[in-house]
Design a protein around this motif. Structure first.
Motif, PDB file in Angstrom:
ATOM      1  N   TYR A 263      50.908 -24.411  31.117  1.00  0.00           N
ATOM      2  CA  TYR A 263      50.669 -24.216  32.673  1.00  0.00           C
ATOM      3  C   TYR A 263      52.176 -24.251  33.486  1.00  0.00           C
ATOM      4  O   TYR A 263      52.303 -23.517  34.254  1.00  0.00           O
ATOM      5  CB  TYR A 263      49.747 -25.193  33.342  1.00  0.00           C
ATOM      6  N   LEU A 264      52.829 -25.311  32.973  1.00  0.00           N
ATOM      7  CA  LEU A 264      54.091 -25.422  33.610  1.00  0.00           C
ATOM      8  C   LEU A 264      54.973 -24.345  33.486  1.00  0.00           C
ATOM      9  O   LEU A 264      55.806 -23.781  34.385  1.00  0.00           O
ATOM     10  CB  LEU A 264      54.955 -26.679  33.250  1.00  0.00           C
ATOM     11  N   LEU A 265      55.150 -23.767  32.155  1.00  0.00           N
ATOM     12  CA  LEU A 265      55.660 -22.518  31.919  1.00  0.00           C
ATOM     13  C   LEU A 265      55.545 -21.356  32.687  1.00  0.00           C
ATOM     14  O   LEU A 265      56.106 -20.597  33.151  1.00  0.00           O
ATOM     15  CB  LEU A 265      55.737 -22.291  30.305  1.00  0.00           C
ATOM     16  N   TYR A 266      54.028 -21.329  32.932  1.00  0.00           N
ATOM     17  CA  TYR A 266      53.540 -19.977  33.702  1.00  0.00           C
ATOM     18  C   TYR A 266      53.874 -20.157  35.330  1.00  0.00           C
ATOM     19  O   TYR A 266      54.286 -19.247  35.711  1.00  0.00           O
ATOM     20  CB  TYR A 266      51.974 -20.134  33.323  1.00  0.00           C
ATOM     21  N   ILE A 267      53.969 -21.388  35.921  1.00  0.00           N
ATOM     22  CA  ILE A 267      54.221 -21.412  37.006  1.00  0.00           C
ATOM     23  C   ILE A 267      55.788 -21.330  37.162  1.00  0.00           C
ATOM     24  O   ILE A 267      56.317 -20.652  38.364  1.00  0.00           O
ATOM     25  CB  ILE A 267      54.126 -23.125  37.494  1.00  0.00           C
ATOM     26  N   TYR A 268      56.646 -21.644  36.331  1.00  0.00           N
ATOM     27  CA  TYR A 268      57.942 -21.334  36.520  1.00  0.00           C
ATOM     28  C   TYR A 268      58.167 -19.928  36.306  1.00  0.00           C
ATOM     29  O   TYR A 268      59.005 -19.130  36.958  1.00  0.00           O
ATOM     30  CB  TYR A 268      58.942 -22.180  35.262  1.00  0.00           C
ATOM     31  N   PHE A 269      57.487 -19.281  35.353  1.00  0.00           N
ATOM     32  CA  PHE A 269      57.579 -17.940  35.200  1.00  0.00           C
ATOM     33  C   PHE A 269      57.269 -16.976  36.378  1.00  0.00           C
ATOM     34  O   PHE A 269      57.887 -16.083  36.711  1.00  0.00           O
ATOM     35  CB  PHE A 269      56.785 -17.389  34.048  1.00  0.00           C
ATOM     36  N   GLN A 270      56.021 -17.535  37.042  1.00  0.00           N
ATOM     37  CA  GLN A 270      55.578 -16.970  38.163  1.00  0.00           C
ATOM     38  C   GLN A 270      56.250 -17.011  39.570  1.00  0.00           C
ATOM     39  O   GLN A 270      56.532 -16.101  40.412  1.00  0.00           O
ATOM     40  CB  GLN A 270      54.236 -17.165  38.480  1.00  0.00           C
TER      41      GLN A 270
END
Length: 456
Positions: A263-270
């Motif tokens: 989830y943290l990786l997705y937030i950083y990606f987005q």
């Protein structure tokens, strides 16, 4: 310098306009000079985020958008009208949503149990009280986000987007209602992916035959949702593959930590590395091409009603009130379900998610009807992804800390239903457009699942 206080350096607005025009002309020879402002003004930095306000003797002035160099000089990205006073801004915010009429149910719900009301009445009043508080939490978060930059705004909305479900789940977990926590969280996922997305597709398809949306954002959320469901499937399969159940807690803890990292990786990606993929306009989207750009820009511009501190104040008030009502609601859930003759699983799966997400549901449907499908799908799929990748793993970790044996074994029936539903949603969003029939299919699927929970 960026820290120069504008209150100590009052500038005439014509000076600001002339400086902006000269700087723009130097960079762009074909740029036209900005029209002069007619009234005396004083620019003052608000001190939060990238916004500063232009106070004038006239009622309204056109916002001045500064270049990056001017942002460093004036610590502002644009000059807009300052927010009203706390009382006036609060009045305008509360008057802008008819749902806030139900705020009168909040003190009544808190006083119902001491007055000797039945558990069914207490539960019903708490549900009516949480409805407007969830909307107030969302509005307060948006007001705070308006005083930050785009990245912090996205983080705030991602953090408080499902705060209501998280608070209710924590109160239920603290009381040991593990089945209620599991069914309510799965119910939140399916209510967003089937009920809200179905209503959005139906509303958008009635207006336009084939409304389009951002395929990258939709497929990313759908794929992440399936990965989260995979984290629920593995403990279920292992439960029936092995006789020894001692592995369930450590397995659940490890999967939960992995989902939180994803989830943290997705937030950083987005928000950081690939934010342009989620903001880029769609090529060949006739529904977007037919819209008036100026009208669309006016619709998307949110009005600043509260200062940064005022938004934080209302955010704290809404959070505390939801916490108190959630405590009363979870305490009355079991006896209320028995009094109404409803299975506890049905109450947790169908009623609680609708109560906590009613404000977001209405927002998604209205956005879809106005052909803002990206916003509608952002609410529906984005909220589901956040619950699956963030709220559920956080609840498992909290249970680990407070010695409540919550794991990712949600039972074969709820897990299978969730798996099939996420596959259906993926098939609906994979081509980047939808229609009213796909919305009807999602709604019928949700109705069938809710009906089956009456016998679970």
């Amino acid at each position: 310098s960026g820290s120069r206080n504008l209150e100590e350096n009052l500038l005439h607005p014509s000076d600001l306009a002339e400086a902006a025009a000269n700087d723009s002309a130097a960079k762009h020879p074909l740029a036209t000079q900005a029209p002069p402002l007619a009234w005396h003004a004083a620019a003052c930095a608000h001190g939060h985020g990238n916004h500063a306000w232009l106070q004038t003797a006239d009622a309204e002035v056109d916002p001045i958008v500064m270049e990056p160099e001017q942002q460093n000089s004036y610590a502002a990205a644009e000059l807009v009208v300052p927010p009203p006073a706390l009382l006036d801004g609060s009045r305008r915010m509360l008057a802008g949503n008819r749902l806030y009429v139900l705020l009168v149910a909040v003190p009544v719900a808190l006083a119902a149990k001491p007055l000797g009301c039945s558990d069914g009445v207490v539960f019903g009043l708490c549900c009516f009280g949480i409805l407007p508080l969830a909307a107030l939490l969302g509005d307060a978060t948006e007001q705070v986000a308006l005083h930050t930059n785009e990245t912090l705004s996205g983080l705030l909305n991602a953090t408080f987007g499902n705060a209501t479900e998280l608070i209710v789940a924590i109160c239920a977990l603290n009381r040991g209602l593990l089945a209620v926590v599991q069914t309510s969280l799965l119910g939140s996922i399916l209510s967003n992916t089937l009920l809200v997305l179905g209503c959005a597709c139906l509303a958008g398809g009635v207006v336009t035959p084939a409304p389009r949306f951002n395929t990258v954002a939709a497929i990313s959320n759908a794929a992440l949702l399936q990965i989260a469901v995979l984290g629920l499937l593995l403990p279920t399969i292992m439960h029936y593959a092995k006789d020894d159940m001692d592995f369930m807690q450590p397995l659940s803890h490890g999967i939960s930590i992995g989902l939180l990292l994803l989830y943290l990786l997705y937030i950083y990606f987005q928000l950081f590395t690939h934010h342009f993929l989620f903001e880029a306009p769609l090529e060949g989207d006739k529904s977007l091409q037919d819209q008036d750009p100026e009208e669309d820009e006016e619709d998307e511009q949110d009005e600043v009603l509260l200062s940064f501190s005022g938004g934080l104040l209302w955010l704290g008030i809404a959070t505390v009130a939801i916490a108190f009502l959630s405590e009363e609601l979870t305490g009355a859930l079991e006896p209320a379900a028995a009094a109404w003759g409803l299975p506890q699983a049905f109450v947790g799966f169908c009623l609680l998610p609708i109560v906590g997400n009613a404000a977001e549901h209405s927002t998604a449907i209205v956005c879809a009807y106005k052909q803002k499908m990206d916003l509608a799908l952002g609410v529906a799929l984005g909220s589901s992804t956040q619950i699956a990748l963030f709220v559920i793993p956080v609840m498992v970790v909290i249970g680990w800390v407070i010695q409540q044996p919550l794991d990712l074994f949600f039972g074969p029936f709820p897990t299978a239903v969730t798996f099939l539903s996420t596959n259906l949603v993926f098939m609906v969003v994979q081509n980047g457009e939808t229609n009213w029939l796909e919305g009807a299919m999602l709604l019928f699927s949700y109705a069938i699942i809710c009906f089956s929970f009456l016998f679970y």
